[in-house]
Motif scaffolding. Structure first.
Motif, PDB file in Angstrom:
ATOM      1  N   ASP A 290       0.862  -1.124  -0.044  1.00 35.93           N
ATOM      2  CA  ASP A 290      -0.160   0.366   0.151  1.00 35.93           C
ATOM      3  C   ASP A 290       1.396   1.203   0.158  1.00 35.93           C
ATOM      4  O   ASP A 290       0.354   2.213  -0.626  1.00 35.93           O
TER       5      ASP A 290
ATOM      6  N   SER B 211       1.861   2.346  -3.022  1.00 32.32           N
ATOM      7  CA  SER B 211       0.874   1.985  -4.304  1.00 32.32           C
ATOM      8  C   SER B 211      -0.850   3.621  -3.692  1.00 32.32           C
ATOM      9  O   SER B 211       0.079   3.625  -2.945  1.00 32.32           O
ATOM     10  N   ALA B 212      -1.350   3.643  -5.052  1.00 29.33           N
ATOM     11  CA  ALA B 212      -2.235   5.018  -4.589  1.00 29.33           C
ATOM     12  C   ALA B 212      -3.664   4.483  -3.548  1.00 29.33           C
ATOM     13  O   ALA B 212      -4.506   5.062  -3.496  1.00 29.33           O
ATOM     14  N   ASN B 213      -3.159   2.666  -3.347  1.00 27.31           N
ATOM     15  CA  ASN B 213      -5.028   2.210  -2.213  1.00 27.31           C
ATOM     16  C   ASN B 213      -4.922   3.171  -0.982  1.00 27.31           C
ATOM     17  O   ASN B 213      -3.225   3.583  -0.780  1.00 27.31           O
ATOM     18  N   PRO B 214      -5.771   3.060  -0.120  1.00 32.09           N
ATOM     19  CA  PRO B 214      -5.993   3.397   0.739  1.00 32.09           C
ATOM     20  C   PRO B 214      -5.270   2.160   1.822  1.00 32.09           C
ATOM     21  O   PRO B 214      -5.101   0.918   1.619  1.00 32.09           O
ATOM     22  N   LEU B 215      -3.975   3.804   3.455  1.00 32.15           N
ATOM     23  CA  LEU B 215      -2.694   2.232   3.939  1.00 32.15           C
ATOM     24  C   LEU B 215      -3.168   1.061   4.637  1.00 32.15           C
ATOM     25  O   LEU B 215      -4.380   1.310   5.420  1.00 32.15           O
ATOM     26  N   GLY B 216      -3.103   0.219   4.409  1.00 31.40           N
ATOM     27  CA  GLY B 216      -3.780  -1.114   5.187  1.00 31.40           C
ATOM     28  C   GLY B 216      -4.582  -1.608   4.228  1.00 31.40           C
ATOM     29  O   GLY B 216      -4.812  -2.764   5.051  1.00 31.40           O
ATOM     30  N   VAL B 217      -5.118  -1.446   3.103  1.00 31.01           N
ATOM     31  CA  VAL B 217      -6.108  -2.098   2.606  1.00 31.01           C
ATOM     32  C   VAL B 217      -6.201  -3.056   2.192  1.00 31.01           C
ATOM     33  O   VAL B 217      -6.770  -4.086   2.101  1.00 31.01           O
TER      34      VAL B 217
END
Lengths: 267, 206
Positions: B65, B68-74
């Motif tokens: 994460d 990546s552009a993911n929210p952290l921890g997803v």
């Protein structure tokens, strides 16, 4: 059979994930940057490996090929010099006319070259990371482009790196204008997960005169992207919402799959 | 040996995350980037303890994460869910069979991204999602099926090369020794029990 320790572990992981997911925006961003900085040694390693490979490729390139490329580049340089002379003349004329009419003069673009260091590892976003950060003066929402056209905008900035969301990502929407007689405007947004070179131009009015191969530029509305940056060309147009408005697919001018170096535009 | 195995797995996860972000050629060729973490989780769940599975899910998820552009921890929860289920059922799985490894790798490579997408949509994010996602899942499935046996082979080779293996117990048992001598042979003796063949033989009449 589930043991007590299994339940405890499951509970702890769920709790940790919930805590991290609900962190305040700034804290999460800082934590993200701190975790991302663990990869810094590998960035250096990958960069030096690329340099070594590049140097090796240069060393084995035959002299005849180099001479040929040199001649081509000289020709292109002369052509561009002539174009620059013409452009300077036109810019001067434009400035004089603007002064006569009383319009505000356009500020020239200030650009800084950046190298693409990483690409998005997840399949549901489109972003890259570049090697310029806050120490180079980067800020959030600065436009990023190549010589072919617009690429995206800066989404987050750390000291040495920045994340750029690309055109076609759901978080990158651009106000655009079609180069036609009616100068139709719309919004560029994501088209789908597979076609990296295609984006959707939405909110086009019912009276829009759209044809394939018409060029699309940034309209300057929205406040992030300045006016006149090329985006791409229209591929096809179709009515949506029972013909109340049109939607066009646009092929991007910049090849997002082959990005190695990009220009960040400063205000 | 256990901590070394955990260190190998975490090191591999670190390199896998970086490799996925640095080399994106699979995405241009096949339309999707192959995810190496779910097959690695299959290996971890089948060969290590729950601590390793948890550490891998947390560390690899956060590393992924962060790039990546993911929210952290997803990514943490889907990875852990895959590892946890395989860990609980591992007694029923033929973990040494490459076919079983490939099937688990394929399944994990579909389930983990699907759960991540579901989590993102639940959280109100708008990821790229459509019919093309099905093709991406097919590519992920094929990539996972190939990657899982490769991870098993790689870690098997690493353990063979780097981990000290204790001396194996000999099949020789001193209490089953056949002794020959003047008093006759000792055969089939067990726990000190002595059968004297010489004595048991009837004497020939002279």
């Amino acid at each position: 059979m589930l043991k007590r320790s299994h339940y405890i572990t499951l509970g702890l992981v769920v709790l940790l994930a919930l805590v991290v997911l609900n962190l305040p925006g700034q804290t999460a961003a800082r934590l993200k940057l701190a975790l991302g900085s663990l990869f810094l040694p590998l960035f250096g390693l990958a960069g030096s490996t690329q340099q070594v490979v590049g140097a090796a490729a240069d060393a084995i390139l035959p002299r005849r090929e180099l001479v040929k490329q040199n001649a081509q580049l000289r020709q292109e340089e002369q052509r561009l010099r002539l174009q620059a002379l013409q452009a300077a003349e036109i810019a001067g004329e434009n400035a004089r006319l603007r002064q006569l009419v009383g319009w505000r003069a356009q500020t020239p673009w200030k650009l800084k070259l950046a190298k693409v260091v990483l690409r998005e590892p997840a399949n549901w976003w489109r972003s890259i990371q570049i090697d310029l950060g806050s120490r180079d003066g980067l800020q959030v929402n600065l436009p990023v482009l190549t010589t072919e056209g617009l690429v995206g905008r800066v989404a987050s900035v750390s000291l040495t790196r920045s994340q750029v969301v690309l055109l076609g990502d759901p978080n990158c929407k651009v106000a655009a204008r079609v180069e036609n007689e009616t100068r139709d405007t719309g919004v560029i947004s994501a088209d789908g997960p597979l076609a990296a070179q295609l984006v959707r131009m939405d909110y086009l009015s019912r009276g829009a005169e759209l044809k394939p191969a018409q060029r699309v530029f940034t309209s300057g509305e929205g406040g992030i992207f300045p006016k006149g940056i090329p985006i791409g060309q229209i591929v096809d147009v179709q009515p949506v919402d029972y013909g109340l408005r049109y939607e066009a697919r646009v092929r991007l001018a910049a090849n997002l799959n082959a990005l190695e170096e990009v220009w960040v535009m400063f205000p | 040996m256990n901590w070394l195995n955990t260190a190998f797995i975490l090191g591999a996860a670190f390199l896998a995350v970086f490799g996925q972000a640095a080399f994106g050629s699979a995405r241009f060729l096949a339309g999707a980037q192959v995810d190496l973490l779910p097959p690695l989780m299959v290996y971890a769940a089948l060969s290590s303890g729950l601590t390793t599975v948890t550490l891998l899910a947390v560390c690899a998820g956060l590393w992924f994460d962060s790039l990546s552009a993911n929210p952290l921890g997803v990514t943490v929860l889907p990875l852990f869910a895959v590892g946890w289920v395989i860990f609980l059922k591992r007694e029923l799985i033929l973990r040494d069979q490459p076919f079983a490894q490939a099937v688990l790798g394929a399944a994990a490579s579909v389930v983990a991204p699907a759960l991540t997408l579901l989590l993102l949509l639940t959280m109100g994010s708008h990821p790229l999602f459509g019919w093309g996602t099905l093709w991406q899942l097919v590519v992920l499935c094929a990539g996972g099926a190939l990657a899982a046996p490769v991870w098993f082979e790689l870690f098997g080779w690493l353990q063979h090369a780097l981990v000290h293996r204790g001396a194996t117990e000999s099949s020789f048992r001193p209490d089953r020794e056949i002794r020959r001598g003047r008093r006759g042979a000792l055969i089939g003796g067990y726990r000190g029990e002595v059968i004297d063949r010489a004595r048991s033989k009837p004497r020939r009449p002279r």
